[in-house]
Design an enzyme around this catalytic site. Sequence first.
Site, PDB file in Angstrom:
ATOM      1  N   HIS A 205       0.884  -0.885  -0.226  1.00 51.79           N
ATOM      2  CA  HIS A 205       0.137  -0.390  -0.080  1.00 51.79           C
ATOM      3  C   HIS A 205       1.364   1.074  -0.155  1.00 51.79           C
ATOM      4  O   HIS A 205       2.122   1.181  -0.211  1.00 51.79           O
ATOM      5  CB  HIS A 205      -0.853   0.302   1.321  1.00 51.79           C
ATOM      6  CG  HIS A 205      -0.284   0.370   2.230  1.00 51.79           C
ATOM      7  ND1 HIS A 205       0.954  -0.939   2.978  1.00 51.79           N
ATOM      8  CD2 HIS A 205       0.237   1.727   3.965  1.00 51.79           C
ATOM      9  CE1 HIS A 205       1.321  -0.466   4.384  1.00 51.79           C
ATOM     10  NE2 HIS A 205       0.966   0.871   4.219  1.00 51.79           N
TER      11      HIS A 205
ATOM     12  N   ASP B 297       0.992   5.207   1.740  1.00 55.36           N
ATOM     13  CA  ASP B 297       0.246   5.781   3.650  1.00 55.36           C
ATOM     14  C   ASP B 297      -0.470   7.264   2.785  1.00 55.36           C
ATOM     15  O   ASP B 297       0.378   7.455   1.614  1.00 55.36           O
ATOM     16  CB  ASP B 297       1.243   6.298   4.265  1.00 55.36           C
ATOM     17  CG  ASP B 297       2.108   4.717   4.805  1.00 55.36           C
ATOM     18  OD1 ASP B 297       1.568   3.663   4.755  1.00 55.36           O
ATOM     19  OD2 ASP B 297       3.155   5.074   5.694  1.00 55.36           O
TER      20      ASP B 297
ATOM     21  N   HIS C  56       4.631  -0.138   0.340  1.00 52.05           N
ATOM     22  CA  HIS C  56       5.954  -0.268   0.816  1.00 52.05           C
ATOM     23  C   HIS C  56       4.864  -1.162   1.725  1.00 52.05           C
ATOM     24  O   HIS C  56       3.552  -1.683   1.172  1.00 52.05           O
ATOM     25  CB  HIS C  56       6.192   0.428   1.748  1.00 52.05           C
ATOM     26  CG  HIS C  56       5.410   1.337   2.400  1.00 52.05           C
ATOM     27  ND1 HIS C  56       4.294   1.954   2.399  1.00 52.05           N
ATOM     28  CD2 HIS C  56       4.592   1.151   3.607  1.00 52.05           C
ATOM     29  CE1 HIS C  56       3.914   3.032   3.048  1.00 52.05           C
ATOM     30  NE2 HIS C  56       3.482   1.918   4.191  1.00 52.05           N
TER      31      HIS C  56
ATOM     32  N   ARG D  82       7.627  -8.860  15.385  1.00 50.51           N
ATOM     33  CA  ARG D  82       8.229  -7.366  14.463  1.00 50.51           C
ATOM     34  C   ARG D  82       7.312  -6.707  15.543  1.00 50.51           C
ATOM     35  O   ARG D  82       6.105  -6.664  15.829  1.00 50.51           O
ATOM     36  CB  ARG D  82       7.665  -7.082  13.502  1.00 50.51           C
ATOM     37  CG  ARG D  82       8.562  -5.951  12.895  1.00 50.51           C
ATOM     38  CD  ARG D  82       8.353  -5.608  11.602  1.00 50.51           C
ATOM     39  NE  ARG D  82       8.275  -4.276  10.924  1.00 50.51           N
ATOM     40  CZ  ARG D  82       9.221  -4.143  10.734  1.00 50.51           C
ATOM     41  NH1 ARG D  82      10.517  -4.272  10.524  1.00 50.51           N
ATOM     42  NH2 ARG D  82       9.282  -3.305  10.525  1.00 50.51           N
TER      43      ARG D  82
HETATM   44  C1  LIG Z   1      -7.403  -1.075   4.386  1.00 47.59           C
HETATM   45  C2  LIG Z   1      -7.698   0.712   4.050  1.00 47.59           C
HETATM   46  C3  LIG Z   1      -6.824   0.254   5.875  1.00 47.59           C
HETATM   47  C4  LIG Z   1      -6.481   1.615   5.588  1.00 47.59           C
HETATM   48  C5  LIG Z   1      -7.624   2.600   5.911  1.00 47.59           C
HETATM   49  C6  LIG Z   1      -7.825   1.964   4.515  1.00 47.59           C
HETATM   50  O1  LIG Z   1      -9.279   1.550   3.877  1.00 47.59           O
HETATM   51  C7  LIG Z   1      -6.495   1.837   3.020  1.00 47.59           C
HETATM   52  C8  LIG Z   1      -5.928   3.261   3.525  1.00 47.59           C
HETATM   53  C9  LIG Z   1      -5.378   2.548   5.299  1.00 47.59           C
HETATM   54  C10 LIG Z   1      -4.233   3.080   6.143  1.00 47.59           C
HETATM   55  C11 LIG Z   1      -2.805   2.511   5.262  1.00 47.59           C
HETATM   56  C12 LIG Z   1      -1.122   3.333   6.266  1.00 47.59           C
HETATM   57  C13 LIG Z   1      -2.111   3.739   7.801  1.00 47.59           C
HETATM   58  O2  LIG Z   1      -1.829   2.009   8.662  1.00 47.59           O
HETATM   59  C14 LIG Z   1      -3.216   3.907   8.147  1.00 47.59           C
HETATM   60  C15 LIG Z   1      -3.955   4.092   9.620  1.00 47.59           C
HETATM   61  C16 LIG Z   1      -4.138   5.191   7.174  1.00 47.59           C
HETATM   62  O3  LIG Z   1      -4.227   5.735   7.343  1.00 47.59           O
HETATM   63  O4  LIG Z   1      -4.157   4.323   6.006  1.00 47.59           O
HETATM   64  C17 LIG Z   1      -4.225   2.775   7.922  1.00 47.59           C
HETATM   65  C18 LIG Z   1      -5.657   1.890   7.014  1.00 47.59           C
HETATM   66  C19 LIG Z   1      -6.442   1.703   8.543  1.00 47.59           C
HETATM   67  O5  LIG Z   1      -5.010   0.301   9.107  1.00 47.59           O
HETATM   68  O6  LIG Z   1      -6.810   1.918   8.962  1.00 47.59           O
HETATM   69  O1  LIG Z   2       4.132  -2.170  10.258  1.00 45.71           O
HETATM   70  C1  LIG Z   2       5.752  -2.088   9.330  1.00 45.71           C
HETATM   71  O2  LIG Z   2       6.877  -1.636   9.848  1.00 45.71           O
HETATM   72  C2  LIG Z   2       4.826  -0.907   8.359  1.00 45.71           C
HETATM   73  C3  LIG Z   2       3.408  -0.890   8.401  1.00 45.71           C
HETATM   74  C4  LIG Z   2       2.680   0.002   7.655  1.00 45.71           C
HETATM   75  O3  LIG Z   2       3.275   0.595   6.361  1.00 45.71           O
HETATM   76  C5  LIG Z   2       1.707   0.839   7.723  1.00 45.71           C
HETATM   77  O4  LIG Z   2       0.834   0.773   9.160  1.00 45.71           O
HETATM   78  O5  LIG Z   2       1.271   2.054   7.549  1.00 45.71           O
HETATM   79 FE   LIG Z   3       2.318   2.038   5.546  1.00 45.75          FE
END
Ligand SMILES: C=C1C[C@]23C[C@@]1(O)CC[C@H]2[C@@]12CC[C@H](O)[C@@](C)(C(=O)O1)[C@H]2[C@@H]3C(=O)O
Ligand SMILES: O=C(O)CCC(=O)C(=O)O
Ligand SMILES: [Fe+2]
Length: 340
Positions: free
Chosen positions: A208, A210, A265, A275
């Site tokens: 994904h 961020d 990543h 981890r």
């Molecule tokens: C599948 C998902 C988890 C996420 C929200 C989403 O719909 C798409 C983006 C995901 C992500 C990736 C980065 C961060 O870990 C996170 C908190 C964010 O802001 O976007 C996660 C979201 C999540 O885990 O709720």
């Molecule tokens: O846990 C990690 O090292 C990365 C996780 C990550 O990419 C995320 O939480 O968005």
């Molecule tokens: Fe991430």
Amino acid sequence: MVVHSQSAALDHCSLIKTCKPTTSVFKGIPVVDLRDPEAKNLIVKACEEYGFFKLVNHGVPMEFFTRLEAEALKFFNLPQSDKDKAGPPDPFGYGFKKIGSNGDVGWVEYLLLNTNPQITSLKSLTVFRETPEIFRSSAVNDYIQAVKRMTFEVVELLADGLKIEPRDALSRLLRDEKSDSCFRLNHYPPCPELQALGGRNLIGFGEHTDPQIISVLRSNNTSGLQICLRDKTWVSVPPDQTSFFINVGDALQVMTNGRLRSVRHRVLAESMRSRVSMIYFGGPPLSEKIAPLASLMAKGEESLYEEFTWWEYKTSAYKSRLGDYRLGLFEKKTGGAAGQ
Ligand SMILES: C=C1C[C@]23C[C@@]1(O)CC[C@H]2[C@@]12CC[C@H](O)[C@@](C)(C(=O)O1)[C@H]2[C@@H]3C(=O)O
Ligand SMILES: O=C(O)CCC(=O)C(=O)O
Ligand SMILES: [Fe+2]
């Protein structure tokens, strides 16, 4: 990539994806020393080339890492029924295997918290839920405050390096008391049964980008983090428990009109060691318009993206699957946007 469903050995992680054994450890991760007078230029170069770099000499005492890691492990080692009392992560709280609410899963458990001092996540969680020790200790808040301060410095250097005016055009968004930033503690338990899969890798956290402006990651000394290079090859990032790894997020890609790219990543779980990672996701206030910064645009240059607010992007992101190319929905149809 395949969905593993047959091996009895992996019954308890069924539905979680595995991928082919991959990649060598990448020796070319850019390293930026925060005390180096050239830091601002090195940050720009790394963000342009990789959307990712390792930060050393960052000034955050190691003690902050070890204290939070110990608290995190104390929490993650609690019985499942106790941890579940701090969940579900809707949007903040404890989550196990499920990532987001659109069907994504990974070999991971986590705590997702708000970093906004107005809505202190720890308090908002504890009002409604039971209070494991991690919510009462100062380890989380101390760590977040220190990492935020350091991140403000990093984005100001980035702005300097890019000649963005004013210099605080990025940092003010993260400093804003309404900044929509969050913090995540991830725990990837060991999975000894993995050996039975003949070296296949279990996806801890699927690929994904961020969505925010910038993400600042610190982990213990276990491998697993991988980034996708411009040529689409996946490479493993050598762990370094004393340093931070910084990711460019989607919002920063847009604010630089694609000059910096958000990095794809993922994390693979290890078979024998757990981890622990802690990530600060620096985001703007919900009402902020996300558009290329005027001082970065050349004469006559057009935005590659439709205009949107962070609220609109976040709402759309949270409806997407983890691996989706979320910016695609916001690219101008005629702009020849960079795409994925
Ligand atoms: C599948 C998902 C988890 C996420 C929200 C989403 O719909 C798409 C983006 C995901 C992500 C990736 C980065 C961060 O870990 C996170 C908190 C964010 O802001 O976007 C996660 C979201 C999540 O885990 O709720
Ligand atoms: O846990 C990690 O090292 C990365 C996780 C990550 O990419 C995320 O939480 O968005
Ligand atoms: Fe991430």
